[in-house]
Design an enzyme around this catalytic site. Structure first.
Site, PDB file in Angstrom:
ATOM      1  N   HIS A 242       0.829  -1.211   0.000  1.00  0.00           N
ATOM      2  CA  HIS A 242       0.000   0.000   0.000  1.00  0.00           C
ATOM      3  C   HIS A 242       0.864   1.262   0.000  1.00  0.00           C
ATOM      4  O   HIS A 242       0.667   2.160  -0.837  1.00  0.00           O
ATOM      5  CB  HIS A 242      -0.910  -0.012   1.230  1.00  0.00           C
ATOM      6  N   GLU A 243       1.811   1.325   0.923  1.00  0.00           N
ATOM      7  CA  GLU A 243       2.664   2.514   1.017  1.00  0.00           C
ATOM      8  C   GLU A 243       3.593   2.636  -0.191  1.00  0.00           C
ATOM      9  O   GLU A 243       3.904   3.748  -0.632  1.00  0.00           O
ATOM     10  CB  GLU A 243       3.478   2.477   2.313  1.00  0.00           C
TER      11      GLU A 243
ATOM     12  N   HIS B  37       1.768   4.419  -2.922  1.00  0.00           N
ATOM     13  CA  HIS B  37       1.802   5.877  -2.740  1.00  0.00           C
ATOM     14  C   HIS B  37       3.162   6.442  -3.134  1.00  0.00           C
ATOM     15  O   HIS B  37       3.250   7.485  -3.806  1.00  0.00           O
ATOM     16  CB  HIS B  37       1.515   6.228  -1.274  1.00  0.00           C
TER      17      HIS B  37
END
Length: 238
Positions: free
Chosen positions: A17-18, A21
């Site tokens: 997820h990170e 980003h």
């Protein structure tokens, strides 16, 4: 060892997820000053390309910190860049879920086909997302059904047992769940950031509420996490 595997899987889903980003920020030209896997005190760090990459003490979490002075600099960035940055985390989780379900299909007995490697994983991913969306309204009236990280690891360990395919299925489920949860239009989640960015773009005067609303969202989210954690600890110690 099963519970350790589930905990590591959960950390991997958060990392994906990170990383989504982070890669999106780099792709659209938003400067990143820090990329952290974990929260709290930094245990290890190294700087690459102007970004400090950190491993922090609390393993279940993470963040991408943009090299911007404050919300004014953030809101000055083009809207499409901010939306791309916010969307990238959930999109990365959905892609990871597709990979997990494709791997499950690959190790399952039966006929395999190239179309199957695309269609079945996509159907499983969409089905999981639909189930998650259907379950969300129920949680508002049945808060006792919330699960914290403690509950996820405990129940996930029981579900997986010694099965690699079940571990992959759990990875897909957790990844889709994280994507759907983060797309809810509630600050400080990714969906909430997108809604706030669009509202500020439509009415510039709303910018002064950006930080207070985000802070209230963080407090509510932390309170919810503490409630779920205490509930799970009491449940498993009973």
């Amino acid at each position: 060892m099963t519970y350790v595997a589930v905990a590591l899987l959960l950390g991997l889903v958060i990392l994906v997820h990170e990383l989504g980003h982070f890669l999106a920020a780099k792709a659209v030209g938003l400067p990143v000053v820090r990329f952290s896997l974990g929260l709290g005190p930094v245990l290890w760090s190294r700087t690459w390309g102007g970004t400090r990459c950190c491993l922090s003490a609390v393993p279940f979490g993470g963040y991408v910190l943009l090299a911007l002075a404050g919300e004014k600099d953030y809101l000055a960035a083009p809207l499409w860049r901010r939306i791309a940055f916010s969307l990238a985390g959930p999109v990365a989780n959905l892609l990871f879920a597709l990979c997990c379900y494709a791997a499950v299909y690959a190790v399952s007995p039966g006929e395999h086909s190239l179309a199957g490697y695309c269609v079945k994983p996509l159907a499983w991913t969409l089905g999981t997302a639909q189930a998650m969306l259907a379950a969300i309204p129920r949680l508002f009236g049945h808060a006792q059904e919330l699960s914290s990280l403690v509950g996820i690891v405990a129940e996930g360990g029981r579900f997986v047992g010694a099965s690699a395919s079940r571990l992959l299925m759990l990875g897909g489920y957790i990844s889709v769940s994280l994507a759907v949860f983060n797309l809810l239009p509630l600050p400080p989640l990714d969906g909430g950031k997108i809604v706030c960015d669009i509202l500020v773009r439509c009415r510039a005067g709303l910018a002064r509420y950006y930080v207070p609303v985000s802070a209230c969202g963080w407090l509510a989210l932390i309170a919810l996490m503490l409630y779920a954690t205490i509930q799970d600890v009491c449940r498993y110690l009973a």
